[in-house]
Write an enzyme that holds these catalytic residues in place. Structure first.
Site, short mmCIF file in Angstrom:
data_model
loop_
_atom_site.label_atom_id
_atom_site.label_comp_id
_atom_site.label_asym_id
_atom_site.label_seq_id
_atom_site.Cartn_x
_atom_site.Cartn_y
_atom_site.Cartn_z
N PRO A 17 20.70 -6.42 -31.48
CA PRO A 17 19.89 -5.26 -31.12
C PRO A 17 20.45 -4.04 -31.85
CG PRO A 17 21.40 -5.86 -29.32
CD PRO A 17 21.54 -6.90 -30.39
N MET A 18 19.58 -3.28 -32.51
CA MET A 18 20.04 -2.06 -33.20
C MET A 18 19.00 -0.97 -33.02
SD MET A 18 21.88 -3.39 -36.71
CE MET A 18 20.74 -4.68 -37.12
N GLN A 71 16.88 -5.42 -23.94
CA GLN A 71 18.20 -4.89 -23.62
C GLN A 71 18.10 -3.54 -22.92
OE1 GLN A 71 21.16 -3.08 -26.38
NE2 GLN A 71 22.38 -4.89 -25.96
N CYS A 101 27.86 -0.21 -26.11
CA CYS A 101 27.57 0.94 -26.98
C CYS A 101 28.72 1.96 -26.95
CB CYS A 101 26.27 1.61 -26.52
SG CYS A 101 25.93 3.10 -27.47
N LYS A 140 26.08 -8.00 -23.31
CA LYS A 140 26.69 -7.80 -24.62
C LYS A 140 27.74 -6.71 -24.47
CE LYS A 140 25.48 -6.68 -29.44
NZ LYS A 140 25.85 -5.26 -29.64
N ASN A 203 30.09 -11.81 -32.39
CA ASN A 203 29.45 -10.74 -33.16
C ASN A 203 30.52 -9.86 -33.80
OD1 ASN A 203 28.21 -7.55 -32.33
ND2 ASN A 203 27.34 -8.75 -33.98
N GLY A 204 30.22 -9.44 -35.02
CA GLY A 204 31.12 -8.53 -35.72
C GLY A 204 31.42 -8.99 -37.12
N ASP A 205 30.83 -8.29 -38.10
CA ASP A 205 31.17 -8.45 -39.52
C ASP A 205 30.68 -9.73 -40.18
OD1 ASP A 205 32.48 -6.09 -39.04
OD2 ASP A 205 34.51 -6.88 -39.31
N ARG A 228 24.61 -5.30 -38.95
CA ARG A 228 24.46 -4.48 -40.15
C ARG A 228 24.09 -5.27 -41.40
NH1 ARG A 228 30.11 -1.86 -39.25
NH2 ARG A 228 30.33 -3.97 -38.42
C1 LIG Z 1 22.34 1.37 -36.39
C2 LIG Z 1 22.93 0.55 -35.28
C3 LIG Z 1 22.33 0.56 -34.04
C4 LIG Z 1 22.85 -0.22 -33.00
N1 LIG Z 1 22.20 -0.25 -31.79
C5 LIG Z 1 22.62 -1.13 -30.82
C6 LIG Z 1 21.85 -1.32 -29.64
O1 LIG Z 1 20.79 -0.72 -29.44
N2 LIG Z 1 22.34 -2.22 -28.72
C7 LIG Z 1 23.50 -2.92 -28.92
O2 LIG Z 1 23.89 -3.72 -28.08
N3 LIG Z 1 24.23 -2.75 -30.04
C8 LIG Z 1 23.80 -1.91 -30.99
N4 LIG Z 1 24.50 -1.82 -32.17
C9 LIG Z 1 25.66 -2.71 -32.39
C10 LIG Z 1 25.21 -4.04 -33.04
O3 LIG Z 1 24.34 -4.75 -32.19
C11 LIG Z 1 26.43 -4.93 -33.36
O4 LIG Z 1 27.10 -5.21 -32.17
C12 LIG Z 1 27.41 -4.26 -34.33
O5 LIG Z 1 26.73 -3.66 -35.40
C13 LIG Z 1 28.44 -5.26 -34.86
O6 LIG Z 1 27.79 -6.31 -35.54
P1 LIG Z 1 27.74 -6.35 -37.18
O7 LIG Z 1 29.14 -6.26 -37.67
O8 LIG Z 1 27.06 -7.66 -37.47
O9 LIG Z 1 26.95 -5.16 -37.59
C14 LIG Z 1 24.01 -1.02 -33.20
C15 LIG Z 1 24.62 -1.00 -34.46
C16 LIG Z 1 24.09 -0.25 -35.49
C17 LIG Z 1 24.77 -0.29 -36.84
#
Ligand SMILES: Cc1cc2nc3c(=O)[nH]c(=O)nc-3n(C[C@H](O)[C@H](O)[C@H](O)COP(=O)(O)O)c2cc1C
Length: 321
Positions: A17-18, A71, A101, A140, A203-205, A228
């Site tokens: 979710p982003m 979410q 968050c 999460k 989750n992460g990277d 990302r």
């Molecule tokens: C622009 C952006 C918006 C995000 N919005 C949310 C969100 O609405 N809910 C959530 O649980 N995490 C949110 N995240 C966190 C991501 O879901 C994820 O946990 C985090 O980016 C780490 O994963 P990655 O390394 O694959 O990016 C957001 C991250 C980014 C970069």
């Protein structure tokens, strides 16, 4: 093997979710490239119970997006329960609570990862949500608040005991925000705990099929979530899927990227209106066209464009459709 509370593949790849990224247009695009599970942008429970239209819109999804999770985030029990009931009426496959968050204005109220400073409250609020709906509730979160407080292994067990049905962990603490590298060691520890039954999503990277495979093997997670690395790159899901299947990793031509990027933009305009869609697409262009020689001039035009027509004009001599 842990069982997901919805039908999915053996090792599902989730689109994270982003906020302002994973609207319906982008989610469906990612699904078409192989994402197995989709989740809405986070939605304020306070706003949902106050009938804020923008928040209601974020809950909407199409049948072909299933399995789909809505979410919610918040800090107030009544709002969280009310929001979960409102979300349940949309018939998602699960409701996910955001306890991860790191944004200051959310954290200071005790929502998002702010709750990681008060684990008893996290358990109390999560219990209230689990009890208020019939649909599966998932969480999460992050490893903990900071380097000196990373209680996630114990927290995972507590959350399972009160009835959550899936746990996603971003391998960072709140104080790390998005800096440094994600540490999956504790995620692996949760999977080693013989009492854990619910699926654990790491989750992460994760940004390649190679990493998804290596982390699956090293940490034993039941699925991985991509954030990302999917921005401007919905192709990542095909790459990961094919790598895991031992198949050749596909490459996507410039023409294909233009076609997909424009589809993404046009669909986003339908979902959230031209102004917001054109602005939010700016986040995606660099990744869509990474490595394309002499793209800078086009990118500058795209970053300045205010309308769909202006964006389309940038690609007018290279459209394939
Ligand atoms: C622009 C952006 C918006 C995000 N919005 C949310 C969100 O609405 N809910 C959530 O649980 N995490 C949110 N995240 C966190 C991501 O879901 C994820 O946990 C985090 O980016 C780490 O994963 P990655 O390394 O694959 O990016 C957001 C991250 C980014 C970069």
């Amino acid at each position: 093997m842990a069982t997901f509370p919805f039908q999915t593949t053996d090792f599902p790849i989730f689109l994270a979710p982003m906020e302002a990224v994973t609207d319906a247009a982008f989610r469906r695009l990612c699904k078409s490239f192989g994402a197995d599970v989709l989740i809405s942008e986070f939605i304020s429970s306070d706003a949902l119970v106050r009938d804020i239209v923008d928040s209601q819109r974020k809950m909407l999804f199409e049948e072909d997006e299933r399995p789909f999770g809505i979410q919610i985030f918040g800090h107030n029990e009544e709002s969280l329960r009310g929001a979960a009931e409102i979300a349940e009426a949309c018939r998602p496959d699960f409701i996910d609570i955001n306890w991860g968050c790191p944004v200051k204005k959310i954290v200071t109220k005790g929502a998002g990862s702010g709750i990681l400073r008060d684990i008893p409250k996290m358990i109390e609020l999560t219990t209230a949500v689990v009890k208020s709906v019939k649909v599966p509730v998932t969480v999460k979160t992050r490893l903990g608040w900071d380097e000196s407080s990373k209680p996630i292994v114990e927290v995972a067990e507590m959350l399972q005991d009160i009835g959550i049905q899936m746990l996603t962990i971003h391998g960072r603490t709140r104080s790390q925000m998005y800096s440094g590298t994600a540490d999956w060691t504790l995620i692996g520890k949760i999977k080693e705990n013989p009492r854990m039954r619910i699926p654990i999503v790491g989750n992460g990277d994760i940004n390649s099929g190679e990493k998804a495979k290596a982390y699956r093997e090293r940490y034993g997670v039941d699925g991985v979530m991509i954030g990302r690395a999917a921005i401007g790159n919905p192709f990542i899901f095909t790459e990961i899927k094919q790598y895991l299947a031992g198949e050749e990793i596909p490459t996507f031509s410039y023409e294909k990227r233009v076609e997909i990027c424009l589809k993404h933009l046009r669909d986003a305009v339908m979902v959230k209106g031209e102004r917001t869609a054109v602005l939010e697409m700016r986040r995606h262009y660099a990744a869509y066209f990474r490595g394309v020689p002499n793209f800078k001039e086009k990118k500058v035009k795209l970053m300045l464009a205010q309308t769909l027509a202006e964006c389309e004009a940038v690609f007018s001599n290279c459209q394939t459709a």
